[in-house]
Motif scaffolding. Structure first.
Motif, mmCIF file in Angstrom:
data_model
loop_
_atom_site.group_PDB
_atom_site.id
_atom_site.type_symbol
_atom_site.label_atom_id
_atom_site.label_comp_id
_atom_site.label_asym_id
_atom_site.label_seq_id
_atom_site.Cartn_x
_atom_site.Cartn_y
_atom_site.Cartn_z
ATOM 1 N N MET A 1 18.586 42.951 -20.425
ATOM 2 C CA MET A 1 18.051 41.963 -19.218
ATOM 3 C C MET A 1 17.063 42.969 -18.425
ATOM 4 N N VAL A 2 17.675 43.979 -18.095
ATOM 5 C CA VAL A 2 16.658 44.821 -17.308
ATOM 6 C C VAL A 2 15.338 45.238 -17.860
ATOM 7 N N ALA A 3 15.427 45.496 -19.029
ATOM 8 C CA ALA A 3 14.238 45.720 -19.896
ATOM 9 C C ALA A 3 13.273 44.391 -19.946
ATOM 10 N N SER A 4 13.817 43.524 -20.118
ATOM 11 C CA SER A 4 12.932 42.056 -20.019
ATOM 12 C C SER A 4 12.338 41.831 -18.702
ATOM 13 N N GLY A 5 13.027 42.196 -17.921
ATOM 14 C CA GLY A 5 12.853 42.074 -16.337
ATOM 15 C C GLY A 5 11.335 43.115 -15.963
ATOM 16 N N TRP A 6 11.363 44.302 -16.336
ATOM 17 C CA TRP A 6 10.331 45.006 -16.271
ATOM 18 C C TRP A 6 9.229 44.488 -17.093
ATOM 19 N N TRP A 7 9.429 43.968 -18.331
ATOM 20 C CA TRP A 7 8.392 43.523 -19.054
ATOM 21 C C TRP A 7 7.696 42.455 -18.476
ATOM 22 N N VAL A 8 8.429 41.424 -17.622
ATOM 23 C CA VAL A 8 7.802 40.158 -16.966
ATOM 24 C C VAL A 8 7.212 41.011 -15.736
ATOM 25 N N VAL A 9 7.642 41.780 -15.069
ATOM 26 C CA VAL A 9 7.080 42.239 -13.960
ATOM 27 C C VAL A 9 5.890 43.115 -14.161
ATOM 28 N N ALA A 10 5.786 43.769 -15.070
ATOM 29 C CA ALA A 10 4.404 44.709 -15.743
ATOM 30 C C ALA A 10 3.372 43.528 -16.056
ATOM 31 N N ALA A 11 3.962 42.641 -16.967
ATOM 32 C CA ALA A 11 3.019 41.675 -17.389
ATOM 33 C C ALA A 11 2.384 40.823 -16.285
ATOM 34 N N ALA A 12 3.043 40.407 -15.178
ATOM 35 C CA ALA A 12 2.702 39.670 -14.007
ATOM 36 C C ALA A 12 1.714 40.656 -13.065
ATOM 37 N N ALA A 13 1.980 41.827 -13.043
ATOM 38 C CA ALA A 13 0.829 42.984 -12.373
ATOM 39 C C ALA A 13 -0.265 42.964 -13.040
ATOM 40 N N ALA A 14 -0.227 42.879 -14.524
ATOM 41 C CA ALA A 14 -1.365 43.052 -15.370
ATOM 42 C C ALA A 14 -2.294 41.706 -15.311
ATOM 43 N N GLY A 15 -1.528 40.725 -15.140
ATOM 44 C CA GLY A 15 -2.329 39.454 -15.224
ATOM 45 C C GLY A 15 -2.842 39.063 -13.660
ATOM 46 N N LEU A 16 -2.587 39.551 -12.733
ATOM 47 C CA LEU A 16 -3.132 39.652 -11.542
ATOM 48 C C LEU A 16 -4.406 40.340 -11.727
ATOM 49 N N GLY A 17 -4.258 41.449 -12.114
ATOM 50 C CA GLY A 17 -5.556 42.372 -12.311
ATOM 51 C C GLY A 17 -6.582 41.735 -13.488
ATOM 52 N N VAL A 18 -6.031 41.304 -14.436
ATOM 53 C CA VAL A 18 -6.937 40.534 -15.449
ATOM 54 C C VAL A 18 -7.644 39.394 -14.672
ATOM 55 N N GLY A 19 -6.893 38.477 -13.978
ATOM 56 C CA GLY A 19 -7.268 37.324 -13.485
ATOM 57 C C GLY A 19 -8.283 37.502 -12.384
ATOM 58 N N ALA A 20 -8.085 38.691 -11.584
ATOM 59 C CA ALA A 20 -9.052 38.988 -10.552
ATOM 60 C C ALA A 20 -10.305 39.463 -11.165
ATOM 61 N N ALA A 21 -10.328 40.068 -12.166
ATOM 62 C CA ALA A 21 -11.572 40.461 -12.911
ATOM 63 C C ALA A 21 -12.385 39.478 -13.534
ATOM 64 N N ALA A 22 -11.560 38.343 -14.092
ATOM 65 C CA ALA A 22 -12.073 37.434 -14.783
ATOM 66 C C ALA A 22 -12.668 36.260 -13.874
ATOM 67 N N SER A 23 -12.346 36.416 -12.607
ATOM 68 C CA SER A 23 -12.818 35.489 -11.852
ATOM 69 C C SER A 23 -14.337 35.459 -11.351
ATOM 70 N N THR A 24 -14.734 36.755 -11.794
ATOM 71 C CA THR A 24 -16.432 37.036 -11.785
ATOM 72 C C THR A 24 -16.871 36.070 -12.563
ATOM 73 N N ALA A 25 -16.468 36.037 -13.957
ATOM 74 C CA ALA A 25 -17.112 35.152 -15.001
ATOM 75 C C ALA A 25 -16.870 33.752 -14.488
ATOM 76 N N THR A 26 -15.879 33.416 -13.895
ATOM 77 C CA THR A 26 -15.860 31.898 -13.460
ATOM 78 C C THR A 26 -16.967 31.597 -12.371
ATOM 79 N N ARG A 27 -17.086 32.757 -11.509
ATOM 80 C CA ARG A 27 -18.295 32.244 -10.272
ATOM 81 C C ARG A 27 -19.565 32.108 -10.959
ATOM 82 N N SER A 28 -19.648 33.000 -12.063
ATOM 83 C CA SER A 28 -21.018 32.838 -12.702
ATOM 84 C C SER A 28 -21.337 31.438 -13.348
ATOM 85 N N PHE A 29 -20.241 30.577 -13.700
ATOM 86 C CA PHE A 29 -20.680 29.147 -14.379
ATOM 87 C C PHE A 29 -20.129 28.068 -13.450
ATOM 88 N N VAL A 30 -19.412 28.323 -12.317
ATOM 89 C CA VAL A 30 -18.833 27.191 -11.456
ATOM 90 C C VAL A 30 -19.632 27.103 -9.981
#
Length: 212
Positions: free
Chosen positions: A1-30
């Motif tokens: 359960m602890v390991a799964s929790g760390w996976w989820v937290v790490a993935a969420a943090a990575a997603g925040l970074g990826v999503g923020a970076a990908a928003s530059t592509a969104t702004r190019s087309f919207v």
């Protein structure tokens, strides 16, 4: 359960970074009037949630990287399609190729080629289906829908064939649920136009969560 929790937290943090970076592509087309879509926080938050859900379902499995790669581009593509009713090929085709390579790497590492071959066959079948649909509808399906359909077939085909069909059915149902109210409240003549890309991606995510 602890390991799964760390996976989820790490993935969420990575997603925040990826999503923020990908928003530059969104702004190019919207367009500029779609402030919510152009804002970095919206794409970052949505990507963080999707990454967290994938990590919760796939923690420790090689598919997590491949599916995360697909989702990281699918989210800006879905936002663009929702706002502008198009899926830029400059994003969609590289996304399909990169995800295919990632899944092929997983298959090679595991020495189990069957899921990879099935995924490629499902991607090809989904693209042929959408190509026939485009011809039958007289252009109602855009060129960007082909790699999007291929991605859905690729990801769900990795699981099995019923999940490919399930993703397409789920996407159609979701699109229909949105299309009926849109048709009732439209202010201009002609049929209501509903972007299909976001529903394709939602259908694929649903099947991954159910069957992975």
């Amino acid at each position: 359960m602890v390991a799964s929790g760390w996976w989820v937290v790490a993935a969420a943090a990575a997603g925040l970074g990826v999503g923020a970076a990908a928003s530059t592509a969104t702004r190019s087309f919207v367009s500029l009037k779609r402030r919510w879509a152009r804002s970095g926080w919206f794409g970052a938050a949505l990507t963080g949630v999707v990454f967290a859900v994938l990590a919760w379902r796939l923690a420790g499995r090689g598919e997590l990287v491949a599916f995360g790669l697909a989702a990281g581009v699918a989210i800006p593509l879905g936002i663009i399609d929702w706002c502008e009713h198009r899926l830029p090929r400059v994003l969609a085709w590289p996304q399909l190729g990169a995800t295919a390579l990632a899944l092929a790497s997983v298959a090679l590492v595991r020495n189990t080629p069957e899921p990879g071959l099935r995924a490629l066959a499902a991607a090809a079948a989904a693209m042929v289906f959408f190509l026939l649909l485009a011809l039958a509808s007289g252009g109602g399906v855009g060129a960007g829908d082909l790699p999007a359909a291929g991605l859905v077939g690729l990801v769900t085909g990795w699981i099995d064939w019923p999940h490919v069909a399930g993703a397409l059915i789920a996407a159609s149902v979701l699109a229909l649920v949105v299309a009926v109210p849109a048709r009732q409240h439209r202010t201009h003549p002609g049929p209501a136009t509903v972007p299909f890309g976001p529903f394709l991606f939602c259908g694929a995510l649903l099947m991954v969560l159910v069957g992975a």
